[in-house]
Scaffold this motif. Structure first.
Motif, short mmCIF file in Angstrom:
data_model
loop_
_atom_site.label_atom_id
_atom_site.label_comp_id
_atom_site.label_asym_id
_atom_site.label_seq_id
_atom_site.Cartn_x
_atom_site.Cartn_y
_atom_site.Cartn_z
N SER A 269 2.65 55.04 72.60
CA SER A 269 3.55 53.88 72.56
C SER A 269 2.84 52.64 73.14
N PRO A 270 2.86 51.42 72.45
CA PRO A 270 2.09 50.26 72.92
C PRO A 270 2.67 49.58 74.15
N GLY A 271 3.98 49.72 74.36
CA GLY A 271 4.57 48.97 75.48
C GLY A 271 4.72 49.78 76.73
N ILE A 272 4.15 50.93 76.77
CA ILE A 272 4.33 51.78 77.93
C ILE A 272 3.57 51.25 79.14
N TRP A 273 2.44 50.55 78.87
CA TRP A 273 1.62 50.09 80.00
C TRP A 273 2.14 48.78 80.58
N GLY A 274 3.08 48.20 79.89
CA GLY A 274 3.57 46.91 80.40
C GLY A 274 4.79 47.04 81.29
N GLU A 275 5.21 48.28 81.51
CA GLU A 275 6.41 48.49 82.31
C GLU A 275 6.07 48.39 83.80
N ASP A 276 7.19 48.25 84.58
CA ASP A 276 7.05 48.17 86.03
C ASP A 276 6.72 49.55 86.55
N PRO A 277 5.73 49.63 87.46
CA PRO A 277 5.40 50.97 87.98
C PRO A 277 6.53 51.59 88.75
N VAL A 278 7.29 50.74 89.46
CA VAL A 278 8.42 51.29 90.23
C VAL A 278 9.46 51.87 89.27
N LYS A 279 9.69 51.10 88.23
CA LYS A 279 10.63 51.57 87.24
C LYS A 279 10.16 52.85 86.59
N LEU A 280 8.84 52.84 86.32
CA LEU A 280 8.27 54.05 85.71
C LEU A 280 8.34 55.23 86.65
N THR A 281 8.09 54.87 87.96
CA THR A 281 8.16 55.98 88.94
C THR A 281 9.54 56.53 89.02
N LEU A 282 10.54 55.59 89.04
CA LEU A 282 11.93 56.05 89.08
C LEU A 282 12.29 56.82 87.82
N ALA A 283 11.79 56.29 86.69
CA ALA A 283 12.08 56.99 85.43
C ALA A 283 11.43 58.36 85.42
N LEU A 284 10.21 58.41 85.98
CA LEU A 284 9.53 59.71 86.03
C LEU A 284 10.28 60.69 86.93
#
Length: 711
Positions: A269-284
């Motif tokens: 997915s092309p937009g995966i690297w543009g996300e917030d790490p905190v958000k990604l961490t929470l999503a993870l």
């Protein structure tokens, strides 16, 4: 002498064929033989006297030397004694027989040699020379002639008596040979019939064995089919297990591939690297929690539904399983049925083997003891009266009754030949009216006279108060009728007649009562019953014509005998002359049903009444035995027997019950304890003894038995 032999043989054959003619011919022949014998004897005596006259030739040898042999009382040492001894010895050695004795011996020897030369000389002819020699002695010795003649006559009478006995036994010998041959033929016929029956039983046994083998084969085939079905079921079960495991593995592989595909799509997915790490961490974190929860649910689902199959497969397998279960149940039912049939067949086979062994043993016993069925037509020429009388006697009788009839005919002839009866003595076992020592005259009455005499005795017995015992009354009756001097002779004569003629009703019933085998009340009540029945029919005959229709006859029987079954009423009507195909309007001469012939025999209607009475008594006693539930050799108490009688006959009154109890236990009615008394338990007897005592008495059902309650 040799010429007399054919004449004797012809005489013996005539005596065998015609007994009366043989007696007259025997007397004439004996007289003629005696006259010829005397004539020949006188001629031979003259010849002998001419050949060797007596005169001085008759000497008293050897007695004439007795005087010479007597020695004087001398001393043995004296010379005179020696001389006399030597002279006596010389004379004794020189003594010879008289000439007359030698000539008689020579004559006897010559006659015996002449008789032995013949091939058919009999003992009777061999006695003739001895008779002639004895006649010579009688004629020559005048002094001893009466004594010698009486001796000769006594021996001649004895020889004639023995000849008569031999002639009388010759027909019996021929008859015995004929009977023996007939018996042998019947035994052979019975053996042939038994061999045929044994062969048929063997064939039936082989058929049963073949049937058992066939059932065993069917059982084996069914067992093999059940084994095959079980093997197929096990294979199907293993196949479904492997299918279930393969499905689980396939689902796990599919889930793994799906997860890999999602990871690859996220990575590309092309937009995966543009996300917030905190958000990604929470999503993870949330994703991991979801993954953990999903994993737990998956484990729970695997644990709960890991063995679950699709409904379609489950329903299909369930249907298949149901079909197989039904087939298995059907096979089990068939197998169980076949097994039961096999057990039944085995039991039948064992029973058949037992019955075969039992029949074989019975067959051997019958072969050893039984005799072939007799041909009763042979009796037509033997019984007095010829075939017509024998057919009249044998009508409607079985073999046992025909034997009684034949024995009565034979016994009647023997009884007629007896002139005297031997007295039985004064023992305690001898009836009082037969106690006598010595010979008793046989009065030889006819059957009709005996029956009339017995009827008169019954009339006198019924007219008096019956205080004395029946045997004493019988003897007193004979004393009043014939006097004290002839009473014992008539007692023996009547006793022998009633003991012989058992088929005669009057004689047989009188004999049973006289010997204590039946109570007087049996005869009295039976007579009263017949009289009451005749009275009812007479009352129904309003016109006094002696006729009744069948409907009236049936109504009277049912009212007089309310306890009789319908079959018994039908038997009485048939014995009276009614037939099922006849109408009720047919008239019946009822008076002829109660008549008797000259010998006291009643009509079939009265005989059927007596037969039904005896059968009802036997049935009544059998019900008592079944109600008690005991064996014949068991002891029964007074309360048990009283209770059994009340159960099978509730209508019985106390007086009748006490009478039956008194008869069964042989106690006076005054000594019977009351019901419920403790003394009742101490009064007991054997069941067989009680039934025998009741059989003697007049017992009958007083009312109908209460029906058992329906379950």
């Amino acid at each position: 002498m040799a010429s007399q032999q054919p004449r004797c043989s012809s005489f013996s054959s005539t005596s065998r064929t015609h007994p009366r003619l043989s007696v007259t011919m025997d007397d004439s022949f004996l007289s003629e033989a005696k006259s010829n014998q005397k004539r020949k004897l006188s001629q031979k005596q003259k010849t002998l006297l001419f050949q060797f006259p007596m005169g001085s030739h008759l000497s008293p040898w050897p007695t004439y030397t007795s005087g010479q042999t007597i020695l004087q009382n001398r001393k043995p040492c004296s010379c005179d004694y020696r001389n006399r001894t030597s002279s006596w010895q010389q004379q004794s050695f020189s003594t010879t027989k008289p000439r007359y004795l030698e000539q008689l011996e020579n004559y006897l020897r010559k006659e015996l040699l002449l008789l032995d030369m013949g091939t058919d000389s009999t003992q009777e002819l061999r006695l003739q020379p001895y008779r002639e020699i004895f006649e010579f002695f009688i004629e020559d010795f005048k002094t001893y002639k009466p004594l010698l003649s009486s001796i000769k006559n006594a021996y001649e009478v004895m020889l004639a008596h023995q000849r008569e006995k031999i002639r009388a036994l010759e027909p019996l010998k021929a008859k015995l040979i004929t009977v023996n041959e007939d018996c042998n033929e019947r035994i052979l016929a019975m053996r042939a019939e038994e061999r045929y029956e044994i062969s048929m039983l063997k064939k039936e046994k082989m058929n049963l064995l073949k049937l058992i083998d066939k059932k065993n084969e069917e059982k084996i085939s069914l067992q093999s089919e059940v084994t095959k079905l079980r093997k197929n079921l096990a294979q199907e079960y293993l196949h479904y297990l492997s299918e279930r495991d393969a499905r689980k593995i396939l689902i796990a592989d599919l889930n793994e591939l799906r997860y890999q595909r999602e990871d690859m799509s996220l990575a590309q997915s092309p937009g995966i690297w543009g996300e917030d790490p905190v958000k990604l961490t929470l999503a993870l974190k949330m994703t991991r929690q979801d993954l953990t929860r999903t994993q737990m649910e998956l484990n729970t689902m695997k644990a709960n539904f890991g063995d679950v199959v699709p409904r379609r497969d489950f329903e299909m397998q369930e249907k298949t399983n149901k079909d197989l279960q039904e087939q298995l149940d059907s096979l089990k039912a068939d197998y169980e049925e076949v097994r039961k049939e096999h057990e039944i067949l085995l039991q039948l086979h064992m029973n058949t083997l037992k019955e075969r062994d039992q029949f074989f043993s019975e067959l051997q016993e019958i072969q050893r003891t039984s005799t072939p069925r007799p041909d009763w037509t042979k009796c037509e020429d033997v019984v007095a009266g010829g075939p017509e009388r024998w057919q009249m006697l044998a009508k409607g009788k079985n073999s046992d009754e025909l034997v009684d009839v034949l024995l009565e005919e034979i016994g009647e002839g023997l009884l007629r030949e007896k002139d005297f009866f031997p007295g039985l003595g004064y023992g305690e076992a001898i009836p009082p009216f037969l106690r006598y020592d010595g010979l008793v005259e046989n009065k030889k009455p006819t059957k009709k006279d005996v029956v009339n005499l017995l009827k008169d005795a019954w009339k006198e017995r019924l007219a008096e108060e019956q205080k004395e015992k029946f045997p004493d009354f019988f003897f007193n009756f004979l004393e009043r009728r014939f006097g004290p001097s002839d009473a014992i002779a008539w007692a023996y004569t009547i006793f022998e007649n009633i003991k012989l003629f058992r088929s005669n009703e009057v004689m047989s019933q009188f004999y049973a009562v006289l010997m204590g085998k039946r109570k007087e009340s049996v005869y009295v009540n039976q007579t009263e019953t017949v009289a009451q029945l005749l009275k009812e029919m007479t009352n129904a005959d309003s016109q006094n014509e002696g006729l009744l229709n069948m409907e009236q006859f049936s109504t009277i029987l049912r009212s007089t005998f309310p306890l009789k079954k319908e079959e018994q009423i039908q038997e009485l009507m048939e014995a009276g002359g009614w037939h099922p195909d006849s109408s009720n309007a047919d008239l019946l001469n009822y008076r002829s049903l109660f008549t008797e012939d000259k010998e006291g025999q009643s009509e079939p209607f009265v005989q059927k009444l007596w037969e039904q009475y005896m059968s009802e008594k036997d049935e009544y006693l059998q019900e008592i035995k079944q109600e008690l539930g005991l064996e014949l050799r068991d002891e029964v108490t007074l309360p048990k027997l009283r209770g059994a009688l009340m159960n099978i006959d509730p209508s019985m009154d106390k007086q009748t019950l006490s009478t039956y109890m008194s008869q069964a236990f042989q106690l006076p009615m005054s000594e019977l304890p009351e019901e419920g008394d403790e003394k009742e338990q101490g009064i007991l007897t054997w069941l067989c003894t009680a039934l025998e005592r009741l059989q003697v008495a007049d017992i009958r059902r007083m009312g109908p038995r209460e029906p058992e309650p329906a379950s």
